[in-house]
Design a protein around this motif. Structure first.
Motif, mmCIF file in Angstrom:
data_model
loop_
_atom_site.group_PDB
_atom_site.id
_atom_site.type_symbol
_atom_site.label_atom_id
_atom_site.label_comp_id
_atom_site.label_asym_id
_atom_site.label_seq_id
_atom_site.Cartn_x
_atom_site.Cartn_y
_atom_site.Cartn_z
ATOM 1 N N LYS A 122 0.813 -1.247 -0.077
ATOM 2 C CA LYS A 122 0.214 0.085 0.434
ATOM 3 C C LYS A 122 0.996 1.358 0.205
ATOM 4 N N VAL A 123 0.568 1.990 -1.381
ATOM 5 C CA VAL A 123 1.429 3.579 -1.866
ATOM 6 C C VAL A 123 0.748 4.578 -0.558
ATOM 7 N N LEU A 124 1.216 5.117 0.465
ATOM 8 C CA LEU A 124 0.495 6.047 0.971
ATOM 9 C C LEU A 124 1.005 7.127 0.767
ATOM 10 N N VAL A 125 0.829 8.598 0.280
ATOM 11 C CA VAL A 125 1.603 9.597 -0.340
ATOM 12 C C VAL A 125 0.308 10.846 0.152
ATOM 13 N N ALA A 126 0.827 11.687 0.155
ATOM 14 C CA ALA A 126 0.677 12.926 1.548
ATOM 15 C C ALA A 126 0.748 14.188 -0.172
ATOM 16 N N THR A 127 -0.162 15.191 -1.029
ATOM 17 C CA THR A 127 0.754 15.516 -2.009
ATOM 18 C C THR A 127 -0.064 17.169 -1.935
ATOM 19 N N SER A 128 0.488 18.094 -2.293
ATOM 20 C CA SER A 128 0.297 19.668 -2.199
ATOM 21 C C SER A 128 -0.119 20.418 -4.056
ATOM 22 N N GLY A 129 -0.509 18.795 -4.258
ATOM 23 C CA GLY A 129 -1.164 18.988 -5.699
ATOM 24 C C GLY A 129 -0.339 17.918 -7.146
ATOM 25 N N ASP A 130 0.951 18.233 -7.442
ATOM 26 C CA ASP A 130 1.314 17.559 -8.857
ATOM 27 C C ASP A 130 2.149 16.161 -8.092
ATOM 28 N N THR A 131 1.942 15.937 -7.326
ATOM 29 C CA THR A 131 2.728 14.469 -7.065
ATOM 30 C C THR A 131 1.891 13.844 -6.805
#
Ligand SMILES: *Cc1c(COP(=O)(O)O)cnc(C)c1O
Length: 418
Positions: A122-131
């Motif tokens: 499980k890949v978790l990612v927080a993003t402010s837009g483009d990631t």
């Protein structure tokens, strides 16, 4: 690979799978390979640069970094567009989701797929837009991977949101009723409190596999400029979490002909304050029109500091300025009037800094996203319609799917443990 905090030493494969080092530092290469410029005289494309430059980092790895691997990832161009005789824009935004994040996200995804064991990751990612969009595109449809992408509700552009929420299948888009910092806290807490840590990883730019392919931007541009001008190149890098500019310093460390490096921040000026006072104090991020750079506590600062012996040395080598929203807008207008070239708000912070530089040297500004992602900001300023690239057009008509949550860990936990 070693940790910036010195306690952890692992292989490249472990560094990619772990993300963060066990002493909570960030992984950096033990040493940097050196290259002779003459060995790049005949390189035909970005994939071939990638193979030559990245192979030394993958000695002994289970990742098969061969020509096919590189061609699969670096399948879109990087254009160096001249504004005049010695000013260039490096367009890093021709990938599937129109920002430079596509390079790192695709590279990371392919590495992870080769390194994965039998269990679902499980890949978790927080993003402010483009990631978020780059990661979603890179992992969409990949067997054995579920991606959870958290973004702050109403704080990203409409088109950024569509590029995160249009995928379905193994991509879970989560709109958090809060800030980017709160999204990041949810991810960190999930990673640090999980009963099954090997089941989770993060695709944020703390991961070394996101940074390594970004070295290629600087390799490619420095060699092109050297050929054209017979001089070392100078870069201006729009920065938030400081991953991209770290890759620039690494390219310089590896012997590529790079002279000055300038950092452009938006109104989030944690780094400017650090340089002025010598004391680092994380700040809460503030919203700007260059939203992918709204970072108040840049994680890659540790990697930058690790390159220098002490604060004075660091201070001599770093040239950073903060650019206000008003100055960003003025830069977008100025560049269009002078050169008929349309910049995104992030790239415009770098353009703004051209006014600080020597006119007699070749300068390259890094254009980190395509302006069509930010049409709501740019079109009213320039009174022109920005043509929509075909890869974005295709996504715009798809159905959006998202889960809305309050920034509470219990709710998030239920979703990722489902
Ligand atoms: C992520 C991003 C940045 C900032 O890059 P860092 O590596 O976090 O400094 C700048 N511009 C755009 C468009 C981005 O998406």
């Amino acid at each position: 690979m070693k940790s910036t905090r010195g306690q952890s030493h692992v292989s490249i494969d472990e560094a990619i799978v772990q993300g963060l080092a066990s002493d909570f530092g960030l992984f950096i290469p033990d040493e940097f390979p050196h290259f002779k410029m003459s060995s790049f005289a005949d390189v035909p494309n970005l994939a071939t640069y990638a193979l030559r430059v990245l192979t030394p980092f993958f000695a002994g790895s289970r990742v098969k970094l061969n020509s096919e691997f590189c061609h699969q990832i670096f399948s879109f161009p990087l254009h160096l567009v001249p504004l005049n005789t010695n000013r260039y824009v490096a367009e890093l935004f021709h990938g599937p989701t129109l920002s430079f994040k596509d390079f790192g996200a695709r590279f990371f995804a392919q590495c992870l797929q080769q390194l994965a064991s039998q269990n679902t990751i499980k890949v978790l990612v927080a993003t402010s837009g483009d990631t978020g969009s780059a990661v979603a595109s890179a992992f969409h449809g990949m067997p054995g991977v579920e991606a959870y992408i958290l973004f702050p509700k109403d704080k990203i552009s409409d088109r950024q949101q569509i590029q995160i929420t249009c995928w379905g299948d193994n991509i879970h888009a989560i709109a958090v009723n809060g800030t980017f910092d709160q999204c990041q806290q949810l991810v960190k807490r999930a990673l640090s409190t999980s009963d099954h840590p090997q089941q989770f990883t993060t695709a944020n730019s703390i991961n070394i596999a996101r940074l390594l392919p970004q070295i290629l931007f600087y390799v490619y541009a420095s060699i092109r400029v050297m050929k054209q001008h017979g001089q070392a190149v100078n870069f201006i890098v729009p920065s938030g979490n400081l991953g991209n500019v770290t890759a620039c310093y690494w390219a310089k460390q590896m012997g590529f002909p790079i002279d000055d490096i300038l950092i452009a921040n938006n109104a989030n000026q944690v780094l400017v304050d650090f340089m002025a006072t010598g004391t680092y104090q994380a700040q809460s991020s503030i919203e700007t029109i260059a939203n992918a750079m709204d970072v108040g506590d840049p994680s890659n600062l540790e990697r930058l500091l690790a390159l220098f012996s002490d604060f004075n040395h660091f201070k001599k080598q770093l040239n950073v300025a903060s650019v206000s929203d008003a100055a960003i807008k003025a830069a977008i207008v100025d560049c269009y009037q002078k050169y008929q070239y349309i910049l995104c708000p992030h790239s415009a912070t770098a353009y703004h800094r051209l006014q600080d530089v020597s006119p007699n040297k070749p300068w390259v500004i890094m254009a980190t996203a395509h302006p069509a992602k930010f049409n709501e900001i740019i079109e009213p300023l320039l009174k022109v319609a920005i043509p929509i690239p075909e890869q974005l057009q295709r996504l715009l008509s798809k159905k959006q799917q998202l889960i809305l949550i309050e920034p509470h860990f219990d709710h998030f936990k239920t979703i990722i443990n489902h």
